[in-house]
Design a protein around this motif. Structure first.
Motif, PDB file in Angstrom:
ATOM      1  N   GLU A  87      -8.267  -4.872 -12.086  1.00 11.68           N
ATOM      2  CA  GLU A  87      -8.238  -4.791 -10.623  1.00 11.68           C
ATOM      3  C   GLU A  87      -7.307  -3.683 -10.126  1.00 11.68           C
ATOM      4  O   GLU A  87      -7.117  -3.525  -8.924  1.00 11.68           O
ATOM      5  CB  GLU A  87      -7.779  -6.138 -10.042  1.00 11.68           C
ATOM      6  N   PHE A  88      -6.752  -2.922 -11.037  1.00 16.93           N
ATOM      7  CA  PHE A  88      -5.718  -1.943 -10.687  1.00 16.93           C
ATOM      8  C   PHE A  88      -6.295  -0.637 -10.162  1.00 16.93           C
ATOM      9  O   PHE A  88      -5.696   0.025  -9.324  1.00 16.93           O
ATOM     10  CB  PHE A  88      -4.854  -1.691 -11.921  1.00 16.93           C
ATOM     11  N   PHE A  89      -7.465  -0.235 -10.663  1.00 13.93           N
ATOM     12  CA  PHE A  89      -8.040   1.065 -10.311  1.00 13.93           C
ATOM     13  C   PHE A  89      -8.976   0.901  -9.113  1.00 13.93           C
ATOM     14  O   PHE A  89     -10.012   0.243  -9.196  1.00 13.93           O
ATOM     15  CB  PHE A  89      -8.792   1.644 -11.507  1.00 13.93           C
ATOM     16  N   LYS A  90      -8.598   1.511  -7.988  1.00 14.47           N
ATOM     17  CA  LYS A  90      -9.335   1.320  -6.743  1.00 14.47           C
ATOM     18  C   LYS A  90     -10.387   2.398  -6.512  1.00 14.47           C
ATOM     19  O   LYS A  90     -11.481   2.125  -6.038  1.00 14.47           O
ATOM     20  CB  LYS A  90      -8.351   1.284  -5.573  1.00 14.47           C
ATOM     21  N   SER A  91     -10.036   3.636  -6.796  1.00 10.63           N
ATOM     22  CA  SER A  91     -10.968   4.757  -6.667  1.00 10.63           C
ATOM     23  C   SER A  91     -10.422   5.880  -7.535  1.00 10.63           C
ATOM     24  O   SER A  91      -9.440   5.687  -8.262  1.00 10.63           O
ATOM     25  CB  SER A  91     -11.114   5.197  -5.202  1.00 10.63           C
ATOM     26  N   TYR A  92     -11.039   7.035  -7.466  1.00 14.27           N
ATOM     27  CA  TYR A  92     -10.620   8.136  -8.335  1.00 14.27           C
ATOM     28  C   TYR A  92      -9.132   8.440  -8.153  1.00 14.27           C
ATOM     29  O   TYR A  92      -8.681   8.787  -7.055  1.00 14.27           O
ATOM     30  CB  TYR A  92     -11.454   9.386  -8.040  1.00 14.27           C
ATOM     31  N   ARG A  93      -8.359   8.272  -9.241  1.00 13.37           N
ATOM     32  CA  ARG A  93      -6.920   8.552  -9.274  1.00 13.37           C
ATOM     33  C   ARG A  93      -6.136   7.759  -8.222  1.00 13.37           C
ATOM     34  O   ARG A  93      -5.057   8.167  -7.798  1.00 13.37           O
ATOM     35  CB  ARG A  93      -6.655  10.046  -9.078  1.00 13.37           C
ATOM     36  N   THR A  94      -6.667   6.625  -7.790  1.00 11.26           N
ATOM     37  CA  THR A  94      -6.001   5.768  -6.818  1.00 11.26           C
ATOM     38  C   THR A  94      -5.856   4.374  -7.402  1.00 11.26           C
ATOM     39  O   THR A  94      -6.827   3.811  -7.907  1.00 11.26           O
ATOM     40  CB  THR A  94      -6.790   5.692  -5.498  1.00 11.26           C
ATOM     41  N   VAL A  95      -4.638   3.826  -7.318  1.00  9.09           N
ATOM     42  CA  VAL A  95      -4.371   2.532  -7.949  1.00  9.09           C
ATOM     43  C   VAL A  95      -3.738   1.569  -6.953  1.00  9.09           C
ATOM     44  O   VAL A  95      -3.279   1.959  -5.880  1.00  9.09           O
ATOM     45  CB  VAL A  95      -3.429   2.701  -9.167  1.00  9.09           C
ATOM     46  N   ASP A  96      -3.714   0.292  -7.339  1.00 13.68           N
ATOM     47  CA  ASP A  96      -3.155  -0.763  -6.502  1.00 13.68           C
ATOM     48  C   ASP A  96      -1.643  -0.837  -6.730  1.00 13.68           C
ATOM     49  O   ASP A  96      -1.127  -1.765  -7.355  1.00 13.68           O
ATOM     50  CB  ASP A  96      -3.817  -2.103  -6.851  1.00 13.68           C
ATOM     51  N   MET A  97      -0.941   0.156  -6.231  1.00 14.64           N
ATOM     52  CA  MET A  97       0.512   0.195  -6.380  1.00 14.64           C
ATOM     53  C   MET A  97       1.107   0.851  -5.144  1.00 14.64           C
ATOM     54  O   MET A  97       0.687   1.943  -4.753  1.00 14.64           O
ATOM     55  CB  MET A  97       0.898   0.961  -7.654  1.00 14.64           C
ATOM     56  N   GLN A  98       2.077   0.180  -4.523  1.00 13.42           N
ATOM     57  CA  GLN A  98       2.713   0.693  -3.326  1.00 13.42           C
ATOM     58  C   GLN A  98       3.662   1.835  -3.687  1.00 13.42           C
ATOM     59  O   GLN A  98       4.139   1.931  -4.823  1.00 13.42           O
ATOM     60  CB  GLN A  98       3.473  -0.420  -2.616  1.00 13.42           C
ATOM     61  N   PRO A  99       3.975   2.728  -2.744  1.00 16.61           N
ATOM     62  CA  PRO A  99       4.828   3.891  -3.052  1.00 16.61           C
ATOM     63  C   PRO A  99       6.175   3.529  -3.661  1.00 16.61           C
ATOM     64  O   PRO A  99       6.706   4.268  -4.484  1.00 16.61           O
ATOM     65  CB  PRO A  99       4.995   4.576  -1.686  1.00 16.61           C
TER      66      PRO A  99
ATOM     67  N   ALA B 107       2.554   3.259 -19.787  1.00 18.46           N
ATOM     68  CA  ALA B 107       2.533   3.001 -18.344  1.00 18.46           C
ATOM     69  C   ALA B 107       2.135   4.249 -17.562  1.00 18.46           C
ATOM     70  O   ALA B 107       1.430   4.165 -16.552  1.00 18.46           O
ATOM     71  CB  ALA B 107       3.900   2.502 -17.886  1.00 18.46           C
ATOM     72  N   GLY B 108       2.584   5.405 -18.021  1.00 20.78           N
ATOM     73  CA  GLY B 108       2.207   6.647 -17.354  1.00 20.78           C
ATOM     74  C   GLY B 108       0.728   6.925 -17.461  1.00 20.78           C
ATOM     75  O   GLY B 108       0.093   7.382 -16.504  1.00 20.78           O
ATOM     76  N   ASN B 109       0.154   6.642 -18.621  1.00 17.24           N
ATOM     77  CA  ASN B 109      -1.279   6.838 -18.800  1.00 17.24           C
ATOM     78  C   ASN B 109      -2.078   5.923 -17.886  1.00 17.24           C
ATOM     79  O   ASN B 109      -3.115   6.311 -17.339  1.00 17.24           O
ATOM     80  CB  ASN B 109      -1.650   6.607 -20.259  1.00 17.24           C
ATOM     81  N   ILE B 110      -1.590   4.704 -17.696  1.00 18.79           N
ATOM     82  CA  ILE B 110      -2.273   3.764 -16.807  1.00 18.79           C
ATOM     83  C   ILE B 110      -2.177   4.243 -15.360  1.00 18.79           C
ATOM     84  O   ILE B 110      -3.178   4.287 -14.636  1.00 18.79           O
ATOM     85  CB  ILE B 110      -1.660   2.361 -16.948  1.00 18.79           C
ATOM     86  N   ALA B 111      -0.958   4.604 -14.927  1.00 19.75           N
ATOM     87  CA  ALA B 111      -0.748   4.992 -13.530  1.00 19.75           C
ATOM     88  C   ALA B 111      -1.501   6.264 -13.163  1.00 19.75           C
ATOM     89  O   ALA B 111      -1.889   6.447 -12.006  1.00 19.75           O
ATOM     90  CB  ALA B 111       0.746   5.169 -13.268  1.00 19.75           C
ATOM     91  N   THR B 112      -1.717   7.139 -14.144  1.00 20.84           N
ATOM     92  CA  THR B 112      -2.461   8.370 -13.887  1.00 20.84           C
ATOM     93  C   THR B 112      -3.898   8.078 -13.486  1.00 20.84           C
ATOM     94  O   THR B 112      -4.526   8.837 -12.756  1.00 20.84           O
ATOM     95  CB  THR B 112      -2.433   9.261 -15.142  1.00 20.84           C
ATOM     96  N   ALA B 113      -4.426   6.961 -13.996  1.00 18.82           N
ATOM     97  CA  ALA B 113      -5.759   6.474 -13.606  1.00 18.82           C
ATOM     98  C   ALA B 113      -6.871   7.459 -13.913  1.00 18.82           C
ATOM     99  O   ALA B 113      -7.815   7.616 -13.133  1.00 18.82           O
ATOM    100  CB  ALA B 113      -5.775   6.101 -12.119  1.00 18.82           C
ATOM    101  N   SER B 114      -6.763   8.129 -15.049  1.00 22.94           N
ATOM    102  CA  SER B 114      -7.833   9.046 -15.430  1.00 22.94           C
ATOM    103  C   SER B 114      -9.103   8.257 -15.742  1.00 22.94           C
ATOM    104  O   SER B 114      -9.051   7.243 -16.447  1.00 22.94           O
ATOM    105  CB  SER B 114      -7.414   9.850 -16.670  1.00 22.94           C
ATOM    106  N   PRO B 115     -10.251   8.701 -15.258  1.00 29.89           N
ATOM    107  CA  PRO B 115     -11.500   7.977 -15.554  1.00 29.89           C
ATOM    108  C   PRO B 115     -11.922   8.083 -17.016  1.00 29.89           C
ATOM    109  O   PRO B 115     -12.820   7.362 -17.442  1.00 29.89           O
ATOM    110  CB  PRO B 115     -12.525   8.654 -14.628  1.00 29.89           C
ATOM    111  N   ILE B 116     -11.280   8.976 -17.788  1.00 27.15           N
ATOM    112  CA  ILE B 116     -11.600   9.084 -19.205  1.00 27.15           C
ATOM    113  C   ILE B 116     -10.394   8.734 -20.074  1.00 27.15           C
ATOM    114  O   ILE B 116     -10.298   9.159 -21.223  1.00 27.15           O
ATOM    115  CB  ILE B 116     -12.129  10.484 -19.570  1.00 27.15           C
TER     116      ILE B 116
END
Length: 754
Positions: free
Chosen positions: A449-461, A410-419
């Motif tokens: 649909e989770f990754f919106k832009s660089y290091r930005t995800v569809d998750m509220q604070p 889950a941490g790897n997903i939330a980090t949203a690394s492009p690689i």
């Protein structure tokens, strides 16, 4: 079963004589669990919870109660600075070299067993070790009474400068704690997170492989290198052969030769009863440690976790600290509140739902996931597990053993690394995330649909990832993952991908019912190749369709020459090569299914012998076992006397035989054993003298500039600053320096050149 799961499969694994329970749980029950915790969290006041402020840790068999620690301190700093255990070294400080490796043990109350892990102490926050037993290199043996691992590595020349050696010793020790009968492949895999810069890996691996249960299968030495039978300590220009197979076949290094032990090593570290007892664990209050820079929370249920995220929306959730540790240490990012997932049992779920999908809790580590998938593959139909195999192929090459042992999916997903290596696989497989928040209904979000832009995800604070759901594959559905990097082990990807195709048999050919793709390293986020997917939808699975698919892929993934990371053309070529490899792999599997007893299936596309090599991939192929061989001569001669000491009064008079030195002979060097036990002291291991001063260079913020003035008054006013030195404090000669010619200024007087 922990809640209302039902046992759907019971397997007996002959190799280990253990029982594997594959649990099946209704997906609606999973959602209800998160929903119930979210409802409970809405009414919780986290400040009124009975928080505990001290850590309960055992180090080398002794209880260490730490009451005044700073949460931002790492295990390494506590071991070295507070406990004086300097055998564990600081190398890179970012989990890349393994010099700081220690063994961390805990009792898994969910699975009811002891768990021993190799962990990078330089990244592990000290608070994550609450309830654990830590074993360092000093804790397994001394130079007077070394552990067999320490003795073997020192005897077989596995240590030279010795700085990385304690970490290498502890990686091997951790492997032996987990598996008393490791294979050669297990031994090699255990060192994927350890670097050595001077010894060379062959003697290290040779020493480690003497503990392997299948060392008889080590590759034999080439003809001419398989041994001369001569002793390296004999002189007279003796030619000596050495090889890995010779070392492993030497009875001196057999398992039974380990002193005083029935096993090739002493038992794993004992986990004290107060850390093993489920009663004590249930009674242990959640942890809250307030420091100068960070307040650390470690709740012990999901409701408290969600309540904390509501109270502190900007709090950083920490699992293994493998990403956050880099951000705080090297990027100087600050997170005043950190919340650990380690003690939340609801986030440790790892099971299959009633539809066959894999459910992965938000705190499940990559190693735990890897082991679970490996065990589960044997009892499930191949067509249902192709997606799991694609995940497993990536996990084998994801970072290092030490990182996988603590990092959560889950941490790897939330980090949203492009690689990220795993995000393309999850995206292509149609995986989804369950996001929970205090007082809110669980929200299901597709990974694509989770990754919106660089290091930005569809998750509220106030939200967090509670679980990941990976659907099962079906008949005639094929999935493959791909990765290319500069080195295979412990390296980030240049480009990675996962491709999935659902085929159906037609009258004369195979048809594409659906095609799914995901690529990393080709955009600011992990991306789909939508034109590629559309170009193959409904088409025949033939080479002509692939030509159009390649053209569509090139449109999907354009890269300008100025792209961050460079290598634009190479990265585009890699993406295209993955598509070619996938087509070849699937075509060969279709042909194999037809030959395997299904002649009524359509013929598979023809793949020539030349093109068939494209189906090979290091991700899925077994790692070849390494071995080495060499020949060397031991020259005649030895020590010689000078004219002053010689009886004849002449130079170069040979000494007597008994006095002759073993020049050029393969002898264990004197410090090797103390290096392997952590007793060898390096400069940084020496305790600081009283009033020791620490210096730091002040760097110019501008290159190629004229130095107008230097004002150090504000720095000198800081408490603890003893003084400021500049070029004014040195003479012209004293201020000169250089590697060979002293033609540079140590401190700049008038002009900054770089």
């Amino acid at each position: 079963p922990r809640r209302r799961e039902k046992v759907c499969l019971l397997l007996s694994c002959r190799a280990r004589s253990t029982i594997i329970m594959v649990l099946e749980v209704d997906d609606s029950a999973r959602q209800k669990g998160v929903s119930s915790a979210a409802s409970h969290a809405a009414g919780l006041d986290v400040q009124k919870a009975p928080w505990r402020s001290h850590l309960e840790i055992h180090v080398n068999g002794r209880a260490v109660k730490l009451r005044d620690v700073e949460p931002h301190h790492t295990l390494l700093s506590v071991l070295r600075d507070r406990l004086g255990l300097t055998g564990t070294k600081l190398g890179c400080g970012e989990g890349g070299c393994g010099a700081c490796t220690v063994t961390v043990s805990h009792f898994d109350h969910i699975e009811g067993k002891e768990v021993h892990r190799a962990v990078n102490a330089c990244l592990a926050p000290i608070c994550t070790l609450d309830g654990c037993a830590v074993t360092t290199v000093e804790g397994i043996g001394t130079a007077k009474a070394p552990h067999p691992v320490q003795k073997r590595i020192s005897e077989l020349h596995g240590s030279q400068c010795g700085f990385c050696t304690p970490g290498i010793v502890m990686s091997l020790y951790s492997t032996l704690c987990k598996n008393q009968e490791p294979s050669l492949a297990d031994i090699e895999a255990s060192f994927d997170g350890n670097l050595c810069r001077c010894t060379g890996y062959r003697p290290i691996l040779d020493a480690a492989k003497t503990f392997a249960s299948d060392k008889h299968s080590c590759p034999k030495a080439p003809i001419g290198y398989d041994g001369t039978g001569k002793n390296p300590r004999d002189e007279q220009d003796t030619l000596v052969c050495s090889s890995t197979s010779a070392v492993l076949s030497n009875p001196e290094y057999s398992l039974s030769a380990c002193s005083g032990a029935k096993l090739p090593f002493s038992p794993p570290p004992r986990i004290p009863e107060e850390l093993r007892s489920s009663v004590a664990a249930a009674a242990r209050a959640p942890l809250k440690v307030v420091g100068d820079r960070v307040t650390w929370y470690a709740p012990n249920d999901l409701a408290s976790m969600l309540a904390l995220k509501k109270s502190f929306p900007t709090a950083k959730i920490v699992a293994g600290n493998t990403e956050v540790g880099i951000e705080t240490k090297f990027k100087h990012m600050e997170y005043p509140v950190m919340v650990s997932t380690a003690a939340v049992p609801e986030l440790q779920q790892l099971e299959f739902d009633s539809a066959g999908a894999l459910i992965i809790g938000g705190a499940v580590t990559l190693s735990k996931l890897e082991n679970f998938i490996e065990r589960s593959l044997a009892g499930r139909p191949q067509e249902k597990t192709r997606g799991l195999r694609a995940i497993l192929d990536m996990l084998h090459w994801f970072a290092s053993t030490q990182i996988r042992n603590v990092a959560a999916l889950a941490g790897n997903i939330a980090t949203a690394s492009p690689i990220s290596d795993l995000n393309p696989v999850l995206m292509a497989l149609g995986a989804s995330l369950t996001l929970g928040s205090a007082g809110g209904a669980p929200r299901e979000v597709l990974v694509r649909e989770f990754f919106k832009s660089y290091r930005t995800v569809d998750m509220q604070p106030e939200e967090m990832i509670c679980s990941v759901r990976v659907p099962a594959t079906s008949k005639f559905e094929f999935v493959k993952s791909f990765k290319q990097c500069k080195r295979r082990d412990d390296d980030i990807s240049i480009v990675n991908a996962c491709l999935r195709v659902q085929l159906s048999p037609a009258a004369d050919a195979w048809r594409v019912d659906a095609f799914h793709s995901a690529f990393g390293g080709m955009a600011p986020t992990t991306v789909r190749a939508t034109r590629l997917e559309g170009a193959l939808q409904g088409k025949a699975w033939v080479e002509a369709s692939m030509e159009a698919a390649h053209a569509a892929l090139a449109e999907d993934l354009p890269l300008p020459e100025s792209v961050p990371g460079g290598m634009a053309a190479y990265r585009q070529t890699l993406a295209g090569s993955y598509l070619l490899k996938f087509y070849t792999m699937v075509s060969l599997e279709l042909a194999a299914e037809r030959l395997g007893g299904a002649p009524d299936l359509p013929p598979a596309p023809t793949v020539t012998a030349r093109d068939a090599s494209a189906a090979r991939s290091f991700l899925s192929e077994p790692h070849p076992i390494t071995s080495g061989a060499n020949r060397f001569s031991v020259p005649s001669g030895g020590l010689q006397r000078s004219s002053v000491a010689a009886a004849s009064g002449k130079d170069h008079e040979p000494t007597e035989e008994k006095d002759r030195a073993p020049v050029g002979q393969p002898l264990q060097h004197m410090a090797a054993l103390s290096q392997c036990t952590g007793e060898a002291q390096y400069v940084d291991d020496l305790p600081s003298q009283r009033h020791t001063l620490h210096a730091a260079f002040v760097l110019s913020e501008r290159p190629h500039a004229r130095l107008v003035s230097v004002d150090a008054s504000r720095a000198e006013a800081v408490s603890g600053v003893a003084g400021f030195l500049s070029a004014k404090d040195l003479s012209t000669e004293e201020n000169k320096w250089g590697p060979v010619l002293c033609d540079e200024e140590l401190f700049r007087r008038e002009k900054v050149t770089s």
